[in-house]
Design a protein around this motif. Sequence first.
Motif, PDB file in Angstrom:
ATOM      1  N   GLY A 102      22.205 -17.200  29.718  1.00  0.00           N
ATOM      2  CA  GLY A 102      23.220 -16.301  29.193  1.00  0.00           C
ATOM      3  C   GLY A 102      23.019 -16.014  27.713  1.00  0.00           C
ATOM      4  N   ILE A 103      23.892 -15.187  27.164  1.00  0.00           N
ATOM      5  CA  ILE A 103      23.726 -14.744  25.780  1.00  0.00           C
ATOM      6  C   ILE A 103      23.825 -15.899  24.790  1.00  0.00           C
ATOM      7  CG2 ILE A 103      24.718 -13.259  23.976  1.00  0.00           C
ATOM      8  CD1 ILE A 103      25.727 -11.467  26.291  1.00  0.00           C
ATOM      9  N   PHE A 104      24.823 -16.767  25.000  1.00  0.00           N
ATOM     10  CA  PHE A 104      25.015 -17.899  24.088  1.00  0.00           C
ATOM     11  C   PHE A 104      24.670 -19.207  24.781  1.00  0.00           C
ATOM     12  CE2 PHE A 104      27.897 -14.604  22.561  1.00  0.00           C
ATOM     13  CZ  PHE A 104      27.583 -14.563  21.220  1.00  0.00           C
ATOM     14  N   GLY A 105      23.712 -19.220  25.653  1.00  0.00           N
ATOM     15  CA  GLY A 105      23.321 -20.359  26.481  1.00  0.00           C
ATOM     16  C   GLY A 105      23.855 -21.704  26.044  1.00  0.00           C
ATOM     17  N   GLU A 106      24.654 -22.317  26.885  1.00  0.00           N
ATOM     18  CA  GLU A 106      25.291 -23.598  26.579  1.00  0.00           C
ATOM     19  C   GLU A 106      24.356 -24.728  26.974  1.00  0.00           C
ATOM     20  OE1 GLU A 106      27.498 -26.137  25.043  1.00  0.00           O
ATOM     21  OE2 GLU A 106      28.487 -24.206  25.169  1.00  0.00           O
ATOM     22  N   SER A 107      24.030 -25.591  26.034  1.00  0.00           N
ATOM     23  CA  SER A 107      23.116 -26.689  26.341  1.00  0.00           C
ATOM     24  C   SER A 107      23.765 -28.057  26.218  1.00  0.00           C
ATOM     25  CB  SER A 107      21.910 -26.644  25.393  1.00  0.00           C
ATOM     26  OG  SER A 107      22.339 -26.751  24.057  1.00  0.00           O
ATOM     27  N   THR A 108      25.039 -28.084  25.826  1.00  0.00           N
ATOM     28  CA  THR A 108      25.667 -29.382  25.581  1.00  0.00           C
ATOM     29  C   THR A 108      26.261 -30.004  26.833  1.00  0.00           C
ATOM     30  OG1 THR A 108      27.758 -28.306  25.061  1.00  0.00           O
ATOM     31  CG2 THR A 108      26.257 -28.756  23.229  1.00  0.00           C
ATOM     32  N   VAL A 109      26.470 -29.203  27.884  1.00  0.00           N
ATOM     33  CA  VAL A 109      27.149 -29.722  29.067  1.00  0.00           C
ATOM     34  C   VAL A 109      26.155 -29.966  30.184  1.00  0.00           C
ATOM     35  CG1 VAL A 109      28.904 -29.260  30.801  1.00  0.00           C
ATOM     36  CG2 VAL A 109      29.233 -28.482  28.472  1.00  0.00           C
ATOM     37  N   GLY A 147      30.141 -22.156  30.050  1.00  0.00           N
ATOM     38  CA  GLY A 147      30.644 -23.300  29.290  1.00  0.00           C
ATOM     39  C   GLY A 147      30.842 -22.980  27.821  1.00  0.00           C
ATOM     40  N   ASN A 148      30.381 -21.832  27.388  1.00  0.00           N
ATOM     41  CA  ASN A 148      30.510 -21.446  25.982  1.00  0.00           C
ATOM     42  C   ASN A 148      31.734 -20.528  25.827  1.00  0.00           C
ATOM     43  OD1 ASN A 148      30.063 -19.814  23.502  1.00  0.00           O
ATOM     44  ND2 ASN A 148      28.193 -21.044  23.389  1.00  0.00           N
ATOM     45  N   ILE A 149      32.692 -20.940  25.006  1.00  0.00           N
ATOM     46  CA  ILE A 149      33.932 -20.176  24.857  1.00  0.00           C
ATOM     47  C   ILE A 149      33.659 -18.793  24.259  1.00  0.00           C
ATOM     48  CG2 ILE A 149      36.196 -20.158  23.764  1.00  0.00           C
ATOM     49  CD1 ILE A 149      35.841 -22.221  26.017  1.00  0.00           C
ATOM     50  N   LYS A 150      32.841 -18.760  23.207  1.00  0.00           N
ATOM     51  CA  LYS A 150      32.500 -17.465  22.605  1.00  0.00           C
ATOM     52  C   LYS A 150      31.748 -16.599  23.619  1.00  0.00           C
ATOM     53  CE  LYS A 150      29.466 -17.583  19.309  1.00  0.00           C
ATOM     54  NZ  LYS A 150      28.863 -17.867  17.999  1.00  0.00           N
ATOM     55  N   GLY A 190      37.700 -13.458  40.698  1.00  0.00           N
ATOM     56  CA  GLY A 190      37.027 -14.733  40.440  1.00  0.00           C
ATOM     57  C   GLY A 190      35.526 -14.549  40.308  1.00  0.00           C
ATOM     58  N   ILE A 191      34.945 -13.746  41.191  1.00  0.00           N
ATOM     59  CA  ILE A 191      33.494 -13.495  41.133  1.00  0.00           C
ATOM     60  C   ILE A 191      33.136 -12.750  39.844  1.00  0.00           C
ATOM     61  CG2 ILE A 191      31.610 -12.188  42.215  1.00  0.00           C
ATOM     62  CD1 ILE A 191      32.948 -12.795  44.920  1.00  0.00           C
ATOM     63  N   MET A 192      33.955 -11.757  39.483  1.00  0.00           N
ATOM     64  CA  MET A 192      33.701 -11.001  38.254  1.00  0.00           C
ATOM     65  C   MET A 192      33.786 -11.924  37.032  1.00  0.00           C
ATOM     66  SD  MET A 192      33.103  -7.936  39.275  1.00  0.00           S
ATOM     67  CE  MET A 192      33.455  -6.735  40.575  1.00  0.00           C
ATOM     68  N   GLY A 193      34.834 -12.742  36.991  1.00  0.00           N
ATOM     69  CA  GLY A 193      35.007 -13.654  35.862  1.00  0.00           C
ATOM     70  C   GLY A 193      33.913 -14.703  35.797  1.00  0.00           C
ATOM     71  N   PHE A 194      33.518 -15.203  36.944  1.00  0.00           N
ATOM     72  CA  PHE A 194      32.430 -16.186  37.019  1.00  0.00           C
ATOM     73  C   PHE A 194      31.128 -15.567  36.503  1.00  0.00           C
ATOM     74  CE2 PHE A 194      29.168 -18.450  39.658  1.00  0.00           C
ATOM     75  CZ  PHE A 194      29.331 -19.703  39.077  1.00  0.00           C
ATOM     76  N   SER A 195      30.856 -14.325  36.926  1.00  0.00           N
ATOM     77  CA  SER A 195      29.656 -13.621  36.470  1.00  0.00           C
ATOM     78  C   SER A 195      29.706 -13.385  34.969  1.00  0.00           C
ATOM     79  CB  SER A 195      29.525 -12.279  37.211  1.00  0.00           C
ATOM     80  OG  SER A 195      29.483 -12.474  38.604  1.00  0.00           O
ATOM     81  N   ALA A 196      30.901 -13.032  34.480  1.00  0.00           N
ATOM     82  CA  ALA A 196      31.051 -12.812  33.037  1.00  0.00           C
ATOM     83  C   ALA A 196      30.781 -14.090  32.259  1.00  0.00           C
ATOM     84  CB  ALA A 196      32.465 -12.299  32.749  1.00  0.00           C
ATOM     85  N   ALA A 197      31.267 -15.224  32.792  1.00  0.00           N
ATOM     86  CA  ALA A 197      31.031 -16.506  32.126  1.00  0.00           C
ATOM     87  C   ALA A 197      29.540 -16.835  32.095  1.00  0.00           C
ATOM     88  CB  ALA A 197      31.807 -17.613  32.837  1.00  0.00           C
ATOM     89  N   ILE A 198      28.841 -16.558  33.179  1.00  0.00           N
ATOM     90  CA  ILE A 198      27.392 -16.799  33.229  1.00  0.00           C
ATOM     91  C   ILE A 198      26.668 -15.867  32.260  1.00  0.00           C
ATOM     92  CG2 ILE A 198      25.337 -16.587  34.703  1.00  0.00           C
ATOM     93  CD1 ILE A 198      27.039 -17.529  37.030  1.00  0.00           C
ATOM     94  N   LEU A 199      27.105 -14.616  32.222  1.00  0.00           N
ATOM     95  CA  LEU A 199      26.477 -13.631  31.336  1.00  0.00           C
ATOM     96  C   LEU A 199      26.578 -14.082  29.877  1.00  0.00           C
ATOM     97  CD1 LEU A 199      25.118 -10.828  31.154  1.00  0.00           C
ATOM     98  CD2 LEU A 199      27.401  -9.835  30.934  1.00  0.00           C
ATOM     99  N   GLY A 200      27.733 -14.615  29.502  1.00  0.00           N
ATOM    100  CA  GLY A 200      27.915 -15.050  28.113  1.00  0.00           C
ATOM    101  C   GLY A 200      27.285 -16.391  27.824  1.00  0.00           C
TER     102      GLY A 200
END
Length: 289
Positions: A279-286, A234-237, A221-231
Amino acid sequence: MQFVLQTLVGGIGLGAIYVLVALGFSLVYRTMGLVNFAHGDILMVGAYLAATFFISAKMPFWVAMIIAIVATAVIGLVIERILRPLENKDFDLMLIGTIGFGIMLEGIAILIWGTTGEAVPTPIGGAPFELFGIFIKRYELVVVVVAALASLVLWLFLDRTKQGIAMQAVAINHEEATALGINVGRSNAIAFAIGSGLAALAGGLAGPILYVSPTFGSSLGIMGFSAAILGGFGNIKGAIVGGLLFGILYAFASGLSQGYADLVAFVVFALIVIVRPTGIFGESTVNRA
């Protein structure tokens, strides 16, 4: 050079699992504006269910996986239904609620399966493939293919179906989506169910690689959470790219210093996030919290 390529292959295999975990985190956050801190524990339950159907019930591995995914998605629906009265009212309580559900799921797992854990045999045996001196494990190749297919199906669902587009509208502005007649509650429930199903898929696939235990979901969970932040949370890509990059980062950290892999990986991760907080694709819509 061979070390770099071999580590890269291993990182992609590990990253494929992080991609699935990150997709679950990002989908729920994107639709509901909620960080689901029970996601790792939902993953753990999915992994246990898959292992039980595969080992104890002696079902074919992929049949066990499908049943585990459906059952875990139903658990996700139950959690979302209980938290629904708080949606769009108090996200702090929803955050606490997901943490509470995570603790409860871990306790239930201990009651059902005990604390000793379960070693899941690899469903696909055989010697690794060799390509230009690089060894590729058969099961890890299957994991990468399954993760790629799951990502493609999720993208097609969000981009090409009426329900998926409705969920995208809810992510951008849930009040306007409601005014347009979109059922926000149903969108949230579907997002939670799909996120839970993705968690079960990740947990079930990781079972034969790692050791399934009640704390199994915490590290993933921590690894996946970190990966989501890295990308870009909230951004699927971003979840896909972040998952693969974090897997590769962790593989190189393990290859260079096995005992300090976590430290090295998260120091590098922290430096990246400091340079680019969104993150790489910083999500700004949420921004629902």
